[in-house]
Structure formats: structure tokens, C-alpha cells
Design an enzyme around this catalytic site. Structure first.
Site, PDB file in Angstrom:
ATOM      1  N   TYR A 158       0.846  -1.205   0.000  1.00 20.10           N
ATOM      2  CA  TYR A 158       0.000   0.000   0.000  1.00 20.10           C
ATOM      3  C   TYR A 158       0.880   1.254   0.000  1.00 20.10           C
ATOM      4  CZ  TYR A 158      -4.498   2.322   0.602  1.00 20.10           C
ATOM      5  OH  TYR A 158      -5.628   3.091   0.413  1.00 20.10           O
ATOM      6  N   LYS A 165      -3.149   8.347   3.012  1.00 19.18           N
ATOM      7  CA  LYS A 165      -4.381   8.120   3.796  1.00 19.18           C
ATOM      8  C   LYS A 165      -4.204   8.635   5.229  1.00 19.18           C
ATOM      9  CE  LYS A 165      -7.194   6.173   0.823  1.00 19.18           C
ATOM     10  NZ  LYS A 165      -8.202   7.031   0.178  1.00 19.18           N
TER      11      LYS A 165
HETATM   12  P1  NAD Z   1     -12.322   3.835  -8.064  1.00 20.27           P
HETATM   13  O1  NAD Z   1     -11.167   3.701  -9.005  1.00 20.27           O
HETATM   14  O2  NAD Z   1     -13.630   3.339  -8.510  1.00 20.27           O
HETATM   15  O3  NAD Z   1     -12.479   5.331  -7.572  1.00 20.27           O
HETATM   16  C1  NAD Z   1     -11.388   6.231  -7.486  1.00 20.27           C
HETATM   17  C2  NAD Z   1     -11.864   7.519  -8.109  1.00 20.27           C
HETATM   18  O4  NAD Z   1     -10.861   8.547  -7.987  1.00 20.27           O
HETATM   19  C3  NAD Z   1     -12.148   7.364  -9.618  1.00 20.27           C
HETATM   20  O5  NAD Z   1     -13.480   7.734  -9.893  1.00 20.27           O
HETATM   21  C4  NAD Z   1     -11.172   8.324 -10.248  1.00 20.27           C
HETATM   22  O6  NAD Z   1     -11.665   8.914 -11.429  1.00 20.27           O
HETATM   23  C5  NAD Z   1     -11.020   9.350  -9.136  1.00 20.27           C
HETATM   24  N1  NAD Z   1      -9.887  10.228  -9.369  1.00 20.27           N
HETATM   25  C6  NAD Z   1      -8.582   9.878  -9.562  1.00 20.27           C
HETATM   26  N2  NAD Z   1      -7.877  10.993  -9.865  1.00 20.27           N
HETATM   27  C7  NAD Z   1      -8.744  12.036  -9.849  1.00 20.27           C
HETATM   28  C8  NAD Z   1      -8.627  13.432 -10.109  1.00 20.27           C
HETATM   29  N3  NAD Z   1      -7.442  13.993 -10.452  1.00 20.27           N
HETATM   30  N4  NAD Z   1      -9.722  14.216 -10.016  1.00 20.27           N
HETATM   31  C9  NAD Z   1     -10.915  13.681  -9.674  1.00 20.27           C
HETATM   32  N5  NAD Z   1     -11.105  12.371  -9.432  1.00 20.27           N
HETATM   33  C10 NAD Z   1     -10.024  11.561  -9.531  1.00 20.27           C
HETATM   34  O7  NAD Z   1     -11.836   3.055  -6.740  1.00 20.27           O
HETATM   35  P2  NAD Z   1     -12.461   2.970  -5.275  1.00 20.27           P
HETATM   36  O8  NAD Z   1     -11.779   1.808  -4.669  1.00 20.27           O
HETATM   37  O9  NAD Z   1     -13.925   3.023  -5.329  1.00 20.27           O
HETATM   38  O10 NAD Z   1     -11.877   4.270  -4.573  1.00 20.27           O
HETATM   39  C11 NAD Z   1     -12.693   5.257  -3.948  1.00 20.27           C
HETATM   40  C12 NAD Z   1     -12.077   5.662  -2.622  1.00 20.27           C
HETATM   41  O11 NAD Z   1     -12.158   4.548  -1.717  1.00 20.27           O
HETATM   42  C13 NAD Z   1     -10.617   6.032  -2.677  1.00 20.27           C
HETATM   43  O12 NAD Z   1     -10.358   7.095  -1.786  1.00 20.27           O
HETATM   44  C14 NAD Z   1      -9.934   4.778  -2.182  1.00 20.27           C
HETATM   45  O13 NAD Z   1      -8.639   4.999  -1.667  1.00 20.27           O
HETATM   46  C15 NAD Z   1     -10.912   4.393  -1.101  1.00 20.27           C
HETATM   47  N6  NAD Z   1     -10.784   3.029  -0.589  1.00 20.27           N
HETATM   48  C16 NAD Z   1     -10.802   1.979  -1.444  1.00 20.27           C
HETATM   49  C17 NAD Z   1     -10.680   0.692  -0.944  1.00 20.27           C
HETATM   50  C18 NAD Z   1     -10.677  -0.505  -1.863  1.00 20.27           C
HETATM   51  O14 NAD Z   1     -10.222  -1.561  -1.449  1.00 20.27           O
HETATM   52  N7  NAD Z   1     -11.197  -0.389  -3.078  1.00 20.27           N
HETATM   53  C19 NAD Z   1     -10.559   0.485   0.442  1.00 20.27           C
HETATM   54  C20 NAD Z   1     -10.554   1.588   1.293  1.00 20.27           C
HETATM   55  C21 NAD Z   1     -10.661   2.870   0.766  1.00 20.27           C
END
Ligand code: NAD
Length: 256
Positions: A158, A165
Site C-alpha cells: 500500500y 491516507k
Molecule cells: P475507483 O477507481 O472506482 O475510484 C477512485 C476515483 O478517484 C475514480 O473515480 C477516479 O476517477 C477518481 N480520481 C482519480 N484521480 C482524480 C482526479 N485527479 N480528479 C478527480 N477524481 C479523480 O476506486 P475505489 O476503490 O472506489 O476508490 C474510492 C475511494 O475509496 C478512494 O479514496 C480509495 O482509496 C478508497 N478506498 C478503497 C478501498 C478498496 O479496497 N477499493 C478500500 C478503502 C478505501
């Protein structure tokens, strides 16, 4: 689920496709009767976001570009929202990015560029968005950001995203301290790992999912619906006494 958010308006930032956690939040809020506004990163996401939004029950017409690395784009996005709807009651920040090569191997190999990029998109953006959204939350509001246990503890691969984060989680607390006097609450949901476009970038992600199934108290992985329902709670008056908090929605993995 039965929380009602009728008459309230929320901005959902970060739907990329149907696997996005932001989409899980959108579905929960749609079922709660909320009005939703969507923002997407860039043109390549526009069609998929519009197609998905068309499948929701509510009629959510405002769908705007908002690249969070561009101050002008963020300001324009929130000015448009102000002109179109006036008041919002909260927003979901579901945005993160790190270079693929930084999500494998040794953290000590992180480049300056990669470090700054991950922090810019994944952490600083929350502060800038809160600043732009604050004038629209004249009736008070709730901001929800998404984080991961890798911001509290070292998790394999990570790396720089974990450090970003940690910055995001502390930003949540400082923002909560600033905005509380305006009756704006700021909280984070620490989600268990979910297979999405972003998580695919983390090397050996499948092993992380298997570990949760084997070891987490609930012996199963987190779903976007579980995160969505927790977000609906944080957006509702049921959570009116909660701010500056990180709620783990991770089958209990964080207690181990
Ligand atoms: P995802 O790829 O579906 O979503 C990430 C989003 O960030 C995308 O829509 C992308 O377009 C957007 N993004 C990236 N660069 C950007 C920019 N410059 N301007 C605007 N938007 C931008 O993946 P996800 O897993 O749904 O991620 C959503 C959130 O959840 C993130 O903060 C991620 O770290 C967090 N998260 C994810 C997990 C997991 O395991 N998937 C676990 C905990 C937290």
C-alpha cells in the site's frame, strides 16, 4: 435501508464505474430519496457515469467534470452547483490515485513525484473541496471521505497511498475542528478492501482479500453497499453528534 434523506442534496465525487465505492454510496443515497449531484475526473469517465446515473430511481441531472488537481476546475464545479441548486447538505469524497509502480515493492523507493501526486489527489483534494463546498452548506452539512487501514498500519504494497491516507485522516480531524462551528461535520469511513479500478493497482490485492475472509471477525469481505449504508447514516441526522471520526466498515479486521 430505512434512513430517509428526502429533500437533501449530496455531491458524490469519484464514480468511475459500477464497482466504484462511490457508486455503492450513490445507490444507498438514491434509495434514501436524496437528490444527488455527480462529479467525475475527466472526459473518459463521463459516459460511464451518465449511463450509471440513468439507472437510479431518482432523477439526478447534474453531472459535472471536476479534476481535483486543477483549482480552477474545482472552483468552477462548485460555482456551477451553487448556481444550479444553491444549497447542498454534504458530499462524499471517494477519490484517490497513486502511480502503479509505487504500489509494489519497497516504500523507500517512492519517488518525489509519486509521493506528491498521491498526496495531491488523495489527501489535499479533501481540504480544497471542503473550502469550495463550505459556502454551499449554509444549512450545515456532512462531508465523508474514504480511507483504508493502510493509513494507520503498514499493509503490504500500500506504501505511499498509506502515507497519503494518514494525511487524509488527519485532514478530516483538522477540517472537523474548523467547520464544526458552521454545523458542518467531517468524517471518514475506513473501508475494508473491495475489488475496484483503483485497488487493482495494489500489487497482490487478492491475497489481502483472502486474508480478510480467513481472519476478520465477520469472516467475509466488505461490500460497497455496506459502505454506502454507513455513508447514508453519516449524511443523516442520526449521526448529528459525530464529527472528526473514522468509522471502520471492514468486517472488524481493524481490531486484530
Ligand atoms: P475507483 O477507481 O472506482 O475510484 C477512485 C476515483 O478517484 C475514480 O473515480 C477516479 O476517477 C477518481 N480520481 C482519480 N484521480 C482524480 C482526479 N485527479 N480528479 C478527480 N477524481 C479523480 O476506486 P475505489 O476503490 O472506489 O476508490 C474510492 C475511494 O475509496 C478512494 O479514496 C480509495 O482509496 C478508497 N478506498 C478503497 C478501498 C478498496 O479496497 N477499493 C478500500 C478503502 C478505501
Amino acid at each position: 435501508m430505512s434512513i430517509s434523506l428526502k429533500g437533501k442534496t449530496f455531491v458524490i465525487m469519484g464514480v468511475a464505474n459500477k464497482r466504484s465505492i462511490a457508486w455503492g454510496i450513490a445507490r444507498s443515497l438514491d434509495q434514501s430519496g436524496a437528490n444527488l449531484i455527480f462529479t467525475y475526473a475527466g472526459e473518459r469517465f463521463e459516459k460511464s457515469v451518465r449511463d450509471l446515473v440513468a439507472t437510479l430511481e431518482g432523477n439526478h441531472e447534474l453531472i459535472l467534470p471536476c479534476d481535483v488537481t486543477n483549482d480552477e476546475a474545482v472552483a468552477t464545479c462548485f460555482t456551477t452547483i451553487k448556481e444550479e441548486v444553491g444549497t447542498i447538505h454534504g458530499l462524499a469524497h471517494c477519490i484517490a490515485f497513486a502511480k502503479g509502480e509505487e504500489l509494489a515493492g519497497d516504500f523507500s523507493d517512492t519517488s518525489r513525484d509519486g509521493f506528491l501526486l498521491a498526496h495531491n489527489i488523495s489527501a489535499y483534494s479533501l481540504t480544497n473541496i471542503a473550502k469550495n463546498a463550505k459556502p454551499l452548506m449554509a444549512e450545515g452539512g456532512s462531508i465523508v471521505a474514504l480511507t483504508y487501514i493502510g493509513g494507520e498500519r503498514v499493509m503490504p504494497n500500500y506504501n505511499v497511498m498509506g502515507v497519503a491516507k494518514a494525511s487524509l485522516e488527519m485532514s478530516v480531524r483538522y477540517l472537523a475542528a474548523d467547520l464544526g462551528k458552521h454545523n458542518i461535520r467531517v468524517n471518514a469511513i475506513s473501508s475494508g478492501p473491495i475489488r475496484t479500478l483503483s485497488s487493482k493497482g495494489v500489487s497482490d490485492f487478492n491475497s489481502i482479500l483472502h486474508e480478510i475472509e480467513e481472519k476478520a471477525p465477520l469472516r467475509r469481505n466488505t461490500t460497497p453497499e455496506e459502505v454506502g449504508d454507513t455513508a447514508a447514516f453519516l449524511f443523516s441526522d442520526m449521526s448529528r453528534g459525530i464529527t472528526g471520526e473514522t468509522i471502520h466498515v471492514d468486517s472488524g479486521f481493524h481490531i486484530l
